[in-house]
Design an enzyme around this catalytic site. Structure first.
Site, PDB file in Angstrom:
ATOM      1  CG  ASP A 290      -3.501  -3.835 -14.431  1.00 19.54           C
ATOM      2  OD1 ASP A 290      -3.575  -2.772 -13.763  1.00 19.54           O
ATOM      3  OD2 ASP A 290      -4.253  -4.466 -14.592  1.00 19.54           O
TER       4      ASP A 290
ATOM      5  CG  ASP B 114      -4.146 -13.024 -13.760  1.00 20.85           C
ATOM      6  OD1 ASP B 114      -3.773 -12.698 -12.416  1.00 20.85           O
ATOM      7  OD2 ASP B 114      -5.234 -13.221 -13.936  1.00 20.85           O
TER       8      ASP B 114
ATOM      9  CB  SER C 168      -5.288  -2.093   3.326  1.00 20.69           C
ATOM     10  OG  SER C 168      -6.684  -1.565   3.416  1.00 20.69           O
TER      11      SER C 168
ATOM     12  CE1 TYR D 112      -7.861  -5.237  -0.370  1.00 23.35           C
ATOM     13  CE2 TYR D 112      -8.526  -4.227   1.682  1.00 23.35           C
ATOM     14  CZ  TYR D 112      -8.040  -4.127   0.412  1.00 23.35           C
ATOM     15  OH  TYR D 112      -7.430  -2.716   0.088  1.00 23.35           O
TER      16      TYR D 112
ATOM     17  CE  LYS E 188      -4.323  -4.738  -0.074  1.00 20.63           C
ATOM     18  NZ  LYS E 188      -3.262  -4.466  -1.269  1.00 20.63           N
TER      19      LYS E 188
ATOM     20  CB  VAL F  18      -8.483   5.425  -2.357  1.00 19.11           C
ATOM     21  CG1 VAL F  18      -7.981   6.159  -3.413  1.00 19.11           C
ATOM     22  CG2 VAL F  18      -7.426   5.605  -1.304  1.00 19.11           C
TER      23      VAL F  18
ATOM     24  CB  THR G   9      -9.646   3.592  -6.961  1.00 17.97           C
ATOM     25  OG1 THR G   9      -9.947   2.768  -5.927  1.00 17.97           O
ATOM     26  CG2 THR G   9      -8.806   4.812  -6.797  1.00 17.97           C
TER      27      THR G   9
END
Length: 237
Positions: free
Chosen positions: A37, A51, A129, A142, A146, A175, A177
């Site tokens: 991460d 990264d 996704s 996005y 995906k 989700v 998060t």
């Protein structure tokens, strides 16, 4: 269960959310887990700060894992970012960042791990996704990233399947998060469109997604290759 005993697994995005929950679940099932991460990762066997936009750092990170453990059996590509934007307001910088982390980073992590996965007859589990399987408003970057992950997953599954590697992906719905905070509707957005992406009953929990990753990473999914496993509570049914 100890489905992943004696396996070495890399989990990207392991500092929080689905990645953190998946790292914990894989460890609970016996795997040695390397968490990758850009932020600090806790409660793993090895943590590497990386990264995914820094493509030149990916191969050295993978080599660090092999030097430490001698093998790689599982790669879970979970690191991801996103945002809402109108098509008129999207910027090249923001577009490139989303594509770079979600799609390009996923591919080049997979590429770097591939020789070691061939040796171990291992597997890759990517993160798509429902934004990549169904239309989602204000999400051109996005959704494109995906959708690309889905195509990448299926292509790598076909290319490498006969060589003994499985490549699958999971398509979460909403989700609960921290990444959700990145998705703020643009000004003057038609908020009735939010109904297209609202959870059917409740948001998913990171632990529920982790269960799906653990399944696809294990031999219980030995005949699954190139699939998109939707984990969305029926939102897109």
């Amino acid at each position: 269960m100890n489905r992943l005993e004696n396996k070495v697994a890399i989990v990207t995005g392991a500092a929080s959310g689905i990645g953190q929950a998946t790292a914990a679940r894989l460890r609970a099932e016996g795997a040695t887990v390397v968490g990758i991460d850009r932020d600090a990762v806790d409660d793993v066997d090895m943590a590497i700060k990386l990264d995914l936009l820094d493509l030149e750092a990916i191969a050295p990170a993978v080599s660090q894992v092999v030097d430490a453990y001698g093998r790689i059996d599982v790669l879970c590509n979970i690191a991801g970012i996103g945002h809402f934007a109108s098509d008129e307001g999207e910027t090249l910088e923001a577009w490139n960042r989303v594509i770079g982390v979600n799609l390009t980073g996923t591919y080049f992590m997979s590429q770097a791990c591939l020789p070691h996965l061939l040796e171990s007859q291992g597997c890759i589990v990517n993160t798509a996704s429902t934004a990549g399987t169904h239309a989602q408003p204000w999400s051109s970057a996005y959704s494109a990233s995906k959708g690309g992950v889905i195509a990448l997953t299926q292509t790598m599954a076909i290319t490498n399947g006969r060589l003994g590697i499985r490549v699958n992906c999971i398509a979460p719905g909403g989700v609960e998060t921290a990444i959700g905070a990145q998705f703020t509707p643009p000004e003057d957005a038609d908020l009735t469109l939010m109904a297209r992406i609202m959870p059917f009953q409740r948001p998913g929990q990171a632990s529920e997604l982790a269960s799906a990753f653990a399944f696809l990473a294990s031999d219980d999914a030995s005949y699954c290759n190139g699939i998109v496993l939707r984990v969305d509570g029926g939102t897109m049914t």
